[in-house]
Design a protein around this motif. Structure first.
Motif, PDB file in Angstrom:
ATOM      1  N   PRO A  54       0.812  -1.222   0.000  1.00 21.12           N
ATOM      2  CA  PRO A  54       0.000   0.000   0.000  1.00 21.12           C
ATOM      3  C   PRO A  54       0.846   1.273   0.000  1.00 21.12           C
ATOM      4  O   PRO A  54       0.576   2.198   0.759  1.00 21.12           O
ATOM      5  CB  PRO A  54      -0.823  -0.136   1.288  1.00 21.12           C
ATOM      6  CG  PRO A  54       0.066  -0.895   2.199  1.00 21.12           C
ATOM      7  CD  PRO A  54       0.856  -1.831   1.316  1.00 21.12           C
ATOM      8  N   ALA A  55       1.855   1.324  -0.820  1.00 18.11           N
ATOM      9  CA  ALA A  55       2.689   2.526  -0.917  1.00 18.11           C
ATOM     10  C   ALA A  55       3.081   2.750  -2.363  1.00 18.11           C
ATOM     11  O   ALA A  55       3.366   1.801  -3.092  1.00 18.11           O
ATOM     12  CB  ALA A  55       3.940   2.373  -0.055  1.00 18.11           C
ATOM     13  N   ARG A  56       3.086   3.993  -2.750  1.00 18.86           N
ATOM     14  CA  ARG A  56       3.489   4.363  -4.103  1.00 18.86           C
ATOM     15  C   ARG A  56       4.587   5.423  -4.002  1.00 18.86           C
ATOM     16  O   ARG A  56       4.924   5.890  -2.920  1.00 18.86           O
ATOM     17  CB  ARG A  56       2.293   4.919  -4.883  1.00 18.86           C
ATOM     18  CG  ARG A  56       1.136   3.942  -5.014  1.00 18.86           C
ATOM     19  CD  ARG A  56       1.526   2.759  -5.899  1.00 18.86           C
ATOM     20  NE  ARG A  56       0.489   1.746  -5.909  1.00 18.86           N
ATOM     21  CZ  ARG A  56       0.556   0.570  -5.281  1.00 18.86           C
ATOM     22  NH1 ARG A  56       1.609   0.267  -4.561  1.00 18.86           N
ATOM     23  NH2 ARG A  56      -0.395  -0.302  -5.365  1.00 18.86           N
ATOM     24  N   CYS A  57       5.097   5.826  -5.126  1.00 18.46           N
ATOM     25  CA  CYS A  57       6.164   6.828  -5.152  1.00 18.46           C
ATOM     26  C   CYS A  57       5.687   8.120  -4.488  1.00 18.46           C
ATOM     27  O   CYS A  57       4.582   8.582  -4.736  1.00 18.46           O
ATOM     28  CB  CYS A  57       6.585   7.113  -6.583  1.00 18.46           C
ATOM     29  SG  CYS A  57       7.403   5.722  -7.354  1.00 18.46           S
ATOM     30  N   GLY A  58       6.534   8.660  -3.614  1.00 20.63           N
ATOM     31  CA  GLY A  58       6.225   9.901  -2.939  1.00 20.63           C
ATOM     32  C   GLY A  58       5.607   9.718  -1.561  1.00 20.63           C
ATOM     33  O   GLY A  58       5.518  10.672  -0.801  1.00 20.63           O
ATOM     34  N   HIS A  59       5.156   8.531  -1.213  1.00 16.80           N
ATOM     35  CA  HIS A  59       4.554   8.298   0.095  1.00 16.80           C
ATOM     36  C   HIS A  59       5.629   8.208   1.173  1.00 16.80           C
ATOM     37  O   HIS A  59       6.712   7.687   0.943  1.00 16.80           O
ATOM     38  CB  HIS A  59       3.746   6.998   0.097  1.00 16.80           C
ATOM     39  CG  HIS A  59       2.459   7.090  -0.642  1.00 16.80           C
ATOM     40  ND1 HIS A  59       1.508   6.116  -0.577  1.00 16.80           N
ATOM     41  CD2 HIS A  59       1.943   8.028  -1.462  1.00 16.80           C
ATOM     42  CE1 HIS A  59       0.469   6.449  -1.317  1.00 16.80           C
ATOM     43  NE2 HIS A  59       0.719   7.613  -1.873  1.00 16.80           N
ATOM     44  N   SER A  60       5.307   8.706   2.355  1.00 12.17           N
ATOM     45  CA  SER A  60       6.191   8.560   3.512  1.00 12.17           C
ATOM     46  C   SER A  60       5.844   7.250   4.202  1.00 12.17           C
ATOM     47  O   SER A  60       4.685   7.008   4.532  1.00 12.17           O
ATOM     48  CB  SER A  60       5.989   9.714   4.487  1.00 12.17           C
ATOM     49  OG  SER A  60       6.364  10.920   3.889  1.00 12.17           O
TER      50      SER A  60
END
Length: 171
Positions: A56-62
């Motif tokens: 559940p993470a994509r580019c730009g996520h912290s």
């Protein structure tokens, strides 16, 4: 038993790969894996390989990854508030292909020893060969369950650390 560390940063790149069928000596039969590059606050980049379908993470996520023994086992996405326990999302099967081969070799070894020494060896060799698969399955199931519970506790701590912050002093 496990020593957990956390790696926090911003996702630079996340790529999904499909794995081949595992060989007998490979412990991780996950069919999918993610290679995630994270930029930490110290401007260093870290590559993590996650053997799971869930990401559940994509580019730009912290994000904050929980790592045990150099293997990511959980993640909290601070941008969208989602978290995933990778050990629960895609659990490793408790019976692996090599566990079927060991009893066969143990039986042949017992037969060879019985042929050269005494037939009483079969009284010990056959029950050991029969009890090997259930013993390994139960041991792996218990270890996996313990790891899943420890990762859940650690993910809860990470979520609490992010949400509960000390109040700033009033001036």
């Amino acid at each position: 038993m496990y020593e957990f560390t956390t790696i926090s940063g911003r996702v630079i790149e996340a790529r999904r790969y499909m794995n081949r069928w595992p060989r007998l000596n490979e412990p991780d039969p996950a069919q999918e894996r993610w290679e995630v590059w994270i930029s930490e606050r110290s401007n260093s980049e870290v590559k993590l390989t996650v053997a799971s379908r869930a990401m559940p993470a994509r580019c730009g996520h912290s994000v904050t990854f929980v790592v045990a023994d150099d293997r990511p086992v959980g993640m909290v996405n601070l941008t969208i508030g989602a978290s995933v326990n990778f050990t629960r999302a895609d659990p490793m099967p408790v019976l692996q292909s090599r566990d079927v081969i060991w009893p066969v070799f143990m039986s042949f070894g017992g037969l060879m020893l019985a042929a050269f020494t005494s037939p009483l060896i079969l009284v010990v060799a056959v029950p050991l060969a029969v009890l090997y698969p259930p013993t390994v399955v139960v041991a792996r199931w218990l270890v996996r369950g313990r790891l899943q519970n420890l990762v859940d506790v650690r993910l809860g701590q990470v979520r609490t650390e992010v949400v509960v912050r000390p109040f700033p002093k009033r001036s």
